[in-house]
Scaffold this motif. Structure first.
Motif, PDB file in Angstrom:
ATOM      1  N   GLY A 228      11.744  12.170  -0.744  1.00  0.00           N
ATOM      2  CA  GLY A 228      10.789  13.239  -0.577  1.00  0.00           C
ATOM      3  C   GLY A 228       9.542  12.764   0.151  1.00  0.00           C
ATOM      4  O   GLY A 228       9.443  11.599   0.551  1.00  0.00           O
ATOM      5  N   PRO A 229       8.569  13.651   0.325  1.00  0.00           N
ATOM      6  CA  PRO A 229       7.327  13.280   1.016  1.00  0.00           C
ATOM      7  C   PRO A 229       6.425  12.429   0.133  1.00  0.00           C
ATOM      8  O   PRO A 229       6.506  12.508  -1.096  1.00  0.00           O
ATOM      9  CB  PRO A 229       6.678  14.648   1.307  1.00  0.00           C
ATOM     10  CG  PRO A 229       7.189  15.532   0.207  1.00  0.00           C
ATOM     11  CD  PRO A 229       8.594  15.075  -0.064  1.00  0.00           C
ATOM     12  N   PRO A 230       5.555  11.617   0.731  1.00  0.00           N
ATOM     13  CA  PRO A 230       4.638  10.767  -0.049  1.00  0.00           C
ATOM     14  C   PRO A 230       3.416  11.549  -0.512  1.00  0.00           C
ATOM     15  O   PRO A 230       2.274  11.182  -0.242  1.00  0.00           O
ATOM     16  CB  PRO A 230       4.263   9.673   0.950  1.00  0.00           C
ATOM     17  CG  PRO A 230       4.294  10.367   2.271  1.00  0.00           C
ATOM     18  CD  PRO A 230       5.431  11.376   2.177  1.00  0.00           C
ATOM     19  N   ASN A 231       3.657  12.639  -1.259  1.00  0.00           N
ATOM     20  CA  ASN A 231       2.575  13.550  -1.611  1.00  0.00           C
ATOM     21  C   ASN A 231       1.905  13.150  -2.923  1.00  0.00           C
ATOM     22  O   ASN A 231       2.102  12.050  -3.437  1.00  0.00           O
ATOM     23  CB  ASN A 231       3.113  14.985  -1.684  1.00  0.00           C
ATOM     24  CG  ASN A 231       4.290  15.106  -2.655  1.00  0.00           C
ATOM     25  OD1 ASN A 231       4.474  14.265  -3.536  1.00  0.00           O
ATOM     26  ND2 ASN A 231       5.079  16.152  -2.490  1.00  0.00           N
ATOM     27  N   ALA A 232       1.103  14.063  -3.464  1.00  0.00           N
ATOM     28  CA  ALA A 232       0.341  13.754  -4.669  1.00  0.00           C
ATOM     29  C   ALA A 232       1.251  13.436  -5.853  1.00  0.00           C
ATOM     30  O   ALA A 232       0.934  12.585  -6.688  1.00  0.00           O
ATOM     31  CB  ALA A 232      -0.585  14.916  -5.017  1.00  0.00           C
ATOM     32  N   LYS A 233       2.389  14.097  -5.939  1.00  0.00           N
ATOM     33  CA  LYS A 233       3.309  13.830  -7.045  1.00  0.00           C
ATOM     34  C   LYS A 233       3.912  12.436  -6.915  1.00  0.00           C
ATOM     35  O   LYS A 233       4.050  11.717  -7.907  1.00  0.00           O
ATOM     36  CB  LYS A 233       4.397  14.902  -7.086  1.00  0.00           C
ATOM     37  CG  LYS A 233       3.873  16.276  -7.490  1.00  0.00           C
ATOM     38  CD  LYS A 233       4.983  17.307  -7.575  1.00  0.00           C
ATOM     39  CE  LYS A 233       4.435  18.653  -8.047  1.00  0.00           C
ATOM     40  NZ  LYS A 233       5.515  19.668  -8.154  1.00  0.00           N
ATOM     41  N   ALA A 234       4.276  12.060  -5.687  1.00  0.00           N
ATOM     42  CA  ALA A 234       4.802  10.711  -5.466  1.00  0.00           C
ATOM     43  C   ALA A 234       3.735   9.665  -5.784  1.00  0.00           C
ATOM     44  O   ALA A 234       4.035   8.603  -6.344  1.00  0.00           O
ATOM     45  CB  ALA A 234       5.273  10.567  -4.021  1.00  0.00           C
TER      46      ALA A 234
ATOM     47  N   ALA B  86      -8.558   3.061  -0.301  1.00  0.00           N
ATOM     48  CA  ALA B  86      -7.429   3.592  -1.065  1.00  0.00           C
ATOM     49  C   ALA B  86      -6.185   2.792  -0.731  1.00  0.00           C
ATOM     50  O   ALA B  86      -6.046   2.274   0.388  1.00  0.00           O
ATOM     51  CB  ALA B  86      -7.208   5.064  -0.739  1.00  0.00           C
ATOM     52  N   PHE B  87      -5.283   2.690  -1.692  1.00  0.00           N
ATOM     53  CA  PHE B  87      -4.007   2.016  -1.490  1.00  0.00           C
ATOM     54  C   PHE B  87      -2.882   3.050  -1.428  1.00  0.00           C
ATOM     55  O   PHE B  87      -2.821   3.974  -2.242  1.00  0.00           O
ATOM     56  CB  PHE B  87      -3.711   1.042  -2.629  1.00  0.00           C
ATOM     57  CG  PHE B  87      -4.638  -0.142  -2.696  1.00  0.00           C
ATOM     58  CD1 PHE B  87      -5.191  -0.688  -1.558  1.00  0.00           C
ATOM     59  CD2 PHE B  87      -4.959  -0.711  -3.909  1.00  0.00           C
ATOM     60  CE1 PHE B  87      -6.038  -1.778  -1.623  1.00  0.00           C
ATOM     61  CE2 PHE B  87      -5.801  -1.809  -3.996  1.00  0.00           C
ATOM     62  CZ  PHE B  87      -6.347  -2.345  -2.841  1.00  0.00           C
ATOM     63  N   ASN B  88      -2.009   2.852  -0.464  1.00  0.00           N
ATOM     64  CA  ASN B  88      -0.800   3.661  -0.355  1.00  0.00           C
ATOM     65  C   ASN B  88      -1.135   5.151  -0.381  1.00  0.00           C
ATOM     66  O   ASN B  88      -2.130   5.571   0.196  1.00  0.00           O
ATOM     67  CB  ASN B  88       0.191   3.267  -1.450  1.00  0.00           C
ATOM     68  CG  ASN B  88       0.543   1.788  -1.364  1.00  0.00           C
ATOM     69  OD1 ASN B  88       0.789   1.273  -0.283  1.00  0.00           O
ATOM     70  ND2 ASN B  88       0.550   1.095  -2.490  1.00  0.00           N
ATOM     71  N   ASN B  89      -0.322   5.950  -1.071  1.00  0.00           N
ATOM     72  CA  ASN B  89      -0.533   7.400  -1.033  1.00  0.00           C
ATOM     73  C   ASN B  89      -1.468   7.903  -2.122  1.00  0.00           C
ATOM     74  O   ASN B  89      -1.409   9.071  -2.520  1.00  0.00           O
ATOM     75  CB  ASN B  89       0.805   8.151  -1.078  1.00  0.00           C
ATOM     76  CG  ASN B  89       1.726   7.664  -2.187  1.00  0.00           C
ATOM     77  OD1 ASN B  89       1.461   6.667  -2.842  1.00  0.00           O
ATOM     78  ND2 ASN B  89       2.826   8.371  -2.376  1.00  0.00           N
ATOM     79  N   GLN B  90      -2.367   7.047  -2.601  1.00  0.00           N
ATOM     80  CA  GLN B  90      -3.444   7.509  -3.484  1.00  0.00           C
ATOM     81  C   GLN B  90      -4.284   8.582  -2.784  1.00  0.00           C
ATOM     82  O   GLN B  90      -4.915   9.411  -3.453  1.00  0.00           O
ATOM     83  CB  GLN B  90      -4.358   6.348  -3.877  1.00  0.00           C
ATOM     84  CG  GLN B  90      -3.736   5.344  -4.822  1.00  0.00           C
ATOM     85  CD  GLN B  90      -4.630   4.126  -5.042  1.00  0.00           C
ATOM     86  OE1 GLN B  90      -5.701   4.011  -4.441  1.00  0.00           O
ATOM     87  NE2 GLN B  90      -4.197   3.210  -5.896  1.00  0.00           N
ATOM     88  N   THR B  91      -4.277   8.560  -1.457  1.00  0.00           N
ATOM     89  CA  THR B  91      -5.055   9.549  -0.696  1.00  0.00           C
ATOM     90  C   THR B  91      -4.689  10.974  -1.098  1.00  0.00           C
ATOM     91  O   THR B  91      -5.554  11.854  -1.135  1.00  0.00           O
ATOM     92  CB  THR B  91      -4.792   9.365   0.806  1.00  0.00           C
ATOM     93  OG1 THR B  91      -3.380   9.236   1.034  1.00  0.00           O
ATOM     94  CG2 THR B  91      -5.482   8.127   1.340  1.00  0.00           C
ATOM     95  N   TYR B  92      -3.413  11.213  -1.407  1.00  0.00           N
ATOM     96  CA  TYR B  92      -2.978  12.557  -1.772  1.00  0.00           C
ATOM     97  C   TYR B  92      -3.588  13.015  -3.098  1.00  0.00           C
ATOM     98  O   TYR B  92      -3.761  14.215  -3.327  1.00  0.00           O
ATOM     99  CB  TYR B  92      -1.456  12.610  -1.876  1.00  0.00           C
ATOM    100  CG  TYR B  92      -0.746  12.673  -0.538  1.00  0.00           C
ATOM    101  CD1 TYR B  92      -0.355  13.896   0.015  1.00  0.00           C
ATOM    102  CD2 TYR B  92      -0.460  11.514   0.165  1.00  0.00           C
ATOM    103  CE1 TYR B  92       0.310  13.946   1.233  1.00  0.00           C
ATOM    104  CE2 TYR B  92       0.204  11.550   1.381  1.00  0.00           C
ATOM    105  CZ  TYR B  92       0.585  12.778   1.917  1.00  0.00           C
ATOM    106  OH  TYR B  92       1.237  12.833   3.124  1.00  0.00           O
TER     107      TYR B  92
END
Length: 441
Positions: free
Chosen positions: A397-403, A104-110
């Motif tokens: 903001g946080p690096p969450n699913a929306k980001a 995964a790249f970057n915050n794709q994990t969310y």
């Protein structure tokens, strides 16, 4: 000589017990497959085609055969273009089958938190052994409840540039502000050596340029609450106005839709003077020193330097591509996949891969900053602290699913792309505001 009957042989080897448990040889033949005790565990690992090809060769020829022998499993390594990874994840989750481990790249994990196995135990064990995980890696791979991915590496994004060409226009040191960089770029373009940059839908060079550029002007997507969209600000509008002029003055305007390989080729073919990139351009020039020759007949690798992105009114920032590996919930080989990850992250094993990267990839734990590889080539030194200094998409903001969704939709990159194609700055920013509200609110 004692006669060995079939019954004695099966009893001596334990096969008789196995046959009994499986319903006998007839049952095995009827099922069309060997009993479980005879099957070899298999792990399917999907990752990108490394921009340092020697590292993938090392994995295939040396490291994974050693892992197979030591762990007693079969490892199927599949590599694809980085832009193809996310569609593969989506398809595998929908099908409930596919690779066991996926990069995964970057915050794709969310985006896939509900579809992956918690990797906290492995990640925290690595952190405790190697001086601690960087805050950047932790924020992207962990949502505070679980590690959605096992941190793998940070691909530092720095500007690769031709020192002699900058010297020729009076820039004996790399310009440290956007205004100075624009002035140098304008002079370079006039001499037929423009700057090179993509503003296309590609996972690496476009967002790792546009996000830090936005932050450096004081712009941001949302407030710290992760909900209040604040992209439509004076700071953002000023950044967009500057970019439109900067692009026309200094850049190869055909670079708008480049992917993450086009700028490498443009630099190595001597059509651009500088570009934001990982260290792959320089590493390729080292790998083939007699192929990449300057117009003066010297090896190009002797004329390449690296520098961070310039400062803006609000400071200097970096967004560096972070890679992790997700273990999918649908996997029937979870235990084996964890064994593989533990093996490859063992210092003596991971070090072989890290050295092959020659600094292109920065490990996600602090102890690797002390490694000798950083002292062997000063040209690579700027990449050493990429993991320490990276800032995640979604700031403030946080690096969450929306980001992650906003990043995947290339909203920030498209805002600048619209402006360089003639859309008024205010209109481009207003468009981005509307798109971000669809995501964050």
């Amino acid at each position: 000589m004692m006669r060995v009957t079939r019954r004695k042989f099966l009893r001596a080897t334990g096969a008789g017990t196995a046959l009994a448990k499986t319903g006998g040889m007839a049952a095995i033949l009827a099922s069309g497959q060997a009993p479980a005790y005879a099957q070899t565990q298999q792990v399917h690992w999907l990752k990108w085609n490394d921009f340092v090809p020697a590292s993938d060769v090392l994995l295939r020829k040396e490291m994974l055969p050693a892992a197979e022998k030591e762990l007693g499993m079969k490892i199927n390594l599949e590599t694809v273009n980085g832009n193809d990874l996310q569609p593969r994840v989506t398809a595998a989750i929908q099908a409930g089958a596919g690779p066991d481990l996926i990069m995964a790249f970057n915050n794709q994990t969310y985006l896939y938190a509900d579809s992956v196995v918690d990797m906290t135990e492995l990640a925290e064990d690595l952190s405790s052994k190697e001086g601690g995980l960087y805050k950047y890696a932790r924020s992207i791979c962990s949502n505070g409840k679980m590690f959605m991915g096992m941190p793998w590496a940070v691909i530092g994004a720095m500007i690769a540039y031709r020192k002699s060409w900058l010297d020729e226009v009076g820039a004996t040191t790399f310009p440290d502000t956007w205004e100075a960089y624009r002035d140098v770029g304008k002079k370079l373009k006039a001499k037929g050596h423009p700057l090179g940059q993509t503003l296309g839908h590609t996972f690496g060079d476009a967002p790792t340029f546009t996000y830090p550029y936005l932050w450096s002007w004081g712009g941001k997507e949302v407030e710290a609450d992760g909900k209040t969209v604040v992209i439509n600000s004076k700071e953002t509008i000023e950044s967009v106005k500057f970019m439109a002029g900067f692009w026309k003055d200094a850049y190869d305007e055909g670079g708008l839709a480049w992917d993450d390989t086009n700028n490498n080729r443009a630099f190595l073919s001597q059509t651009i003077a500088a570009t934001l990139n990982g260290a792959s351009i320089y590493i390729e020039s080292l790998r083939k020193p007699d192929q990449y020759i300057t117009e003066k007949g010297t090896q190009m690798n002797k004329d390449i330097q690296h520098a961070p992105l310039p400062k803006g009114p609000a400071g200097q920032f970096g967004f560096h591509l972070l890679q992790s590996h997700m273990l999918m919930k649908y996997s029937k080989n979870q235990a084996a996949a964890k064994q593989l990850l533990k093996w490859i992250h063992t210092t003596s094993n991971y070090e072989k891969w890290f050295i092959s990267q020659k600094g292109f990839a920065t490990p996600c734990t602090a102890d690797w900053e002390k490694h000798k590889v950083w002292n062997e080539d000063p040209v690579m030194t700027p990449y050493k602290v990429a993991g320490r200094l990276g800032q995640a998409p979604g700031f403030a903001g946080p690096p969450n699913a929306k980001a992650a969704e906003a990043l995947s939709k290339y909203i920030i990159t498209d805002m600048y792309a619209k402006a360089v194609q003639g859309t008024p700055a205010e209109e481009a920013v207003k468009w981005a505001e509307g798109e971000l509200k669809k995501v964050f609110i």
